[in-house]
Design an enzyme around this catalytic site. Structure first.
Site, PDB file in Angstrom:
ATOM      1  N   ARG A  52      41.962  72.622   6.819  1.00 50.66           N
ATOM      2  CA  ARG A  52      40.921  71.647   7.153  1.00 50.66           C
ATOM      3  C   ARG A  52      40.046  72.178   8.290  1.00 50.66           C
ATOM      4  O   ARG A  52      40.373  73.185   8.912  1.00 50.66           O
ATOM      5  CB  ARG A  52      41.543  70.295   7.529  1.00 50.66           C
ATOM      6  CG  ARG A  52      42.639  70.442   8.588  1.00 50.66           C
ATOM      7  CD  ARG A  52      42.795  69.253   9.445  1.00 50.66           C
ATOM      8  NE  ARG A  52      41.640  69.054  10.290  1.00 50.66           N
ATOM      9  CZ  ARG A  52      41.356  69.810  11.364  1.00 50.66           C
ATOM     10  NH1 ARG A  52      42.140  70.824  11.722  1.00 50.66           N
ATOM     11  NH2 ARG A  52      40.283  69.564  12.071  1.00 50.66           N
ATOM     12  N   GLY A  53      38.954  71.432   8.573  1.00 58.31           N
ATOM     13  CA  GLY A  53      38.006  71.863   9.599  1.00 58.31           C
ATOM     14  C   GLY A  53      36.894  72.643   8.913  1.00 58.31           C
ATOM     15  O   GLY A  53      37.170  73.539   8.098  1.00 58.31           O
ATOM     16  N   ARG A  93      36.041  68.788  -1.285  1.00 57.77           N
ATOM     17  CA  ARG A  93      35.576  67.916  -0.196  1.00 57.77           C
ATOM     18  C   ARG A  93      34.044  68.057  -0.109  1.00 57.77           C
ATOM     19  O   ARG A  93      33.542  69.173  -0.043  1.00 57.77           O
ATOM     20  CB  ARG A  93      36.235  68.291   1.138  1.00 57.77           C
ATOM     21  CG  ARG A  93      37.752  68.142   1.113  1.00 57.77           C
ATOM     22  CD  ARG A  93      38.347  68.249   2.514  1.00 57.77           C
ATOM     23  NE  ARG A  93      38.150  67.032   3.280  1.00 57.77           N
ATOM     24  CZ  ARG A  93      38.405  66.927   4.587  1.00 57.77           C
ATOM     25  NH1 ARG A  93      38.854  67.979   5.248  1.00 57.77           N
ATOM     26  NH2 ARG A  93      38.218  65.781   5.217  1.00 57.77           N
ATOM     27  N   ASP A 241      30.762  68.659  10.991  1.00 58.44           N
ATOM     28  CA  ASP A 241      30.956  69.101   9.608  1.00 58.44           C
ATOM     29  C   ASP A 241      29.634  69.443   8.938  1.00 58.44           C
ATOM     30  O   ASP A 241      29.580  70.220   7.989  1.00 58.44           O
ATOM     31  CB  ASP A 241      31.704  68.039   8.802  1.00 58.44           C
ATOM     32  CG  ASP A 241      33.169  68.055   9.207  1.00 58.44           C
ATOM     33  OD1 ASP A 241      33.500  67.455  10.236  1.00 58.44           O
ATOM     34  OD2 ASP A 241      33.954  68.735   8.519  1.00 58.44           O
ATOM     35  N   ASN A 251      30.429  64.115  11.646  1.00 61.76           N
ATOM     36  CA  ASN A 251      31.714  64.617  12.129  1.00 61.76           C
ATOM     37  C   ASN A 251      32.764  63.545  11.854  1.00 61.76           C
ATOM     38  O   ASN A 251      32.465  62.476  11.311  1.00 61.76           O
ATOM     39  CB  ASN A 251      31.625  64.955  13.628  1.00 61.76           C
ATOM     40  CG  ASN A 251      32.850  65.706  14.120  1.00 61.76           C
ATOM     41  OD1 ASN A 251      33.255  66.705  13.514  1.00 61.76           O
ATOM     42  ND2 ASN A 251      33.476  65.243  15.177  1.00 61.76           N
ATOM     43  N   LYS A 252      33.981  63.837  12.229  1.00 64.69           N
ATOM     44  CA  LYS A 252      35.118  62.956  11.950  1.00 64.69           C
ATOM     45  C   LYS A 252      34.814  61.503  12.301  1.00 64.69           C
ATOM     46  O   LYS A 252      34.223  61.216  13.337  1.00 64.69           O
ATOM     47  CB  LYS A 252      36.322  63.471  12.745  1.00 64.69           C
ATOM     48  CG  LYS A 252      37.599  62.684  12.626  1.00 64.69           C
ATOM     49  CD  LYS A 252      38.031  62.454  11.198  1.00 64.69           C
ATOM     50  CE  LYS A 252      38.204  63.721  10.378  1.00 64.69           C
ATOM     51  NZ  LYS A 252      38.283  63.451   8.914  1.00 64.69           N
TER      52      LYS A 252
END
Ligand code: MRU
Length: 357
Positions: A52-53, A93, A241, A251-252
């Protein structure tokens, strides 16, 4: 002291046996490495957030495409397998642009080598994937160097999600700024948002920062306002992201709320990302696809169901922080200040020199 160019943790590496990655869903309880030559295994690892990331997704996508081609003996078969793998990886994703960028870069190499002997095509693909990884490592290092002057000595820093070596091919994005400032002698305390629902802050950031010896305090996400009011936090720094052409940043989930809180409390809010996360083709944040996660991400915690049956759940993985809430965007090519549009457009063409130590 200068920063160590090699991160303490290598979340993904190419080996003779295939791709080796650290399964991040098992951290911090287990350091479990997986070695695979199977594209589907990598695709599912991305979907489950074992890998992830945003930058790490780009590296993983590139390596998966090398694996897709590796056993082919004829160019038409190689191309079919490559396309099928690219299609599968694209569906994993939707939000981090690095994943699509890496697939495009690999596809260009395939095109450039049209008609070459198959073994040469495979070698060219591997070379490109290794370059994508190496460039990311270098970009992380440069982000750290460009950003460290924004960190005052004795800083209290609020971080969100995980932006370290686990999330990248190098030492991180936002976290590289922190580790670089620390390795240059600054005294730092990080407040790591636990980052519900999947706890990347509590599980991963805390685990990484401990390895660096950086003092870290985990807080529940809903504690951020209180520690800002108590003046424990001097700045917020997050990763991205995808950054739209106007500077809106995805982003998150929870990042937007932090930016609003930071503005209310007069605290700078920084975004750190490599230029590969900038998507100039997308004008503003509301055009960026936001992944919606399965209800189980929210309803099951460490194997236990915590929400009653038949209750609906809404679990977007990311949110959009409007550009006007962002104090600066730290990239590997320099630091940008508002308004961002011109700077984002030109940053690759006119990168800033690295600051002296
Ligand atoms: O869902 P995740 O864990 O992949 O989300 C990651 C983030 O939101 C990070 O902040 C982002 O990728 C930038 S970190 C290098």
């Amino acid at each position: 002291m200068v920063n160590n160019p090699h991160p303490i943790i290598e979340s993904i590496v190419w080996t003779d046996q295939g791709v080796q990655y650290l399964d991040q869903t098992r951290l911090p309880w287990q350091e479990h490495y997986v070695i695979t030559k199977d594209v589907e295994t990598i695709a599912e690892a991305i979907e489950r957030l074992e890998i992830r990331g945003a930058p790490a997704l780009g590296v993983a996508a590139a390596y998966a495409l090398v694996l897709s081609a590796a056993e082919a003996r004829a160019e038409n078969i190689l191309r079919l397998r490559f396309e099928k793998a690219a299609e599968r990886i694209r569906r994993t994703r939707p939000t981090a642009v690095n994943l699509f960028w890496a697939i495009q870069r690999m596809s260009m190499v395939l095109e450039k080598n049209k008609g070459s002997p198959v073994q040469e095509i495979i070698e060219a693909l591997l070379k490109e994937a290794l370059s994508i990884h190496e460039e990311d490592r270098e970009m992380c290092r440069r982000i750290g160097r460009h950003g460290m002057s924004l960190i005052p000595d004795l800083a209290g820093i609020l971080s969100h999600c995980n932006t370290g070596a686990l999330a990248t091919g190098g030492e991180g994005t936002a976290q590289a700024v922190i580790t670089t400032a620390f390795s240059h002698g600054k005294t730092i305390r990080v407040y790591a948002d636990e980052t519900r629902p999947l706890l990347q802050g509590a599980r991963l950031t805390a685990w990484e920062l401990r390895k660096y010896g950086i003092p870290v305090t985990v807080i529940a996400d809903n504690t951020a306002a209180v520690i800002m009011k108590e003046r424990k936090v001097d700045l917020v720094i997050v990763g991205a992201d995808r950054i739209a052409a106007n500077g809106d940043t995805v982003n998150k989930i929870g990042t937007y709320a932090l930016a609003l809180l930071a503005q209310f409390h007069g605290i700078p809010f920084y975004v750190a990302a490599p230029v590969t996360t900038i998507d100039l083709a997308t004008g503003s944040g509301d055009l960026i696809p936001i992944e919606e996660r399965a209800a189980t991400d929210l309803s099951i915690v460490a194997g236990t169901k915590i929400i009653p049956d038949d209750v609906s759940v809404y679990a977007p993985a990311f949110d959009v922080t409007p550009h006007r809430l962002i104090s600066a965007i730290i990239t590997d090519c320099g630091v940008l200040y508002p308004p961002f549009e011109e700077g984002l457009k030109n940053i690759r063409i006119h990168p800033a020199p690295l600051p002296d130590d």
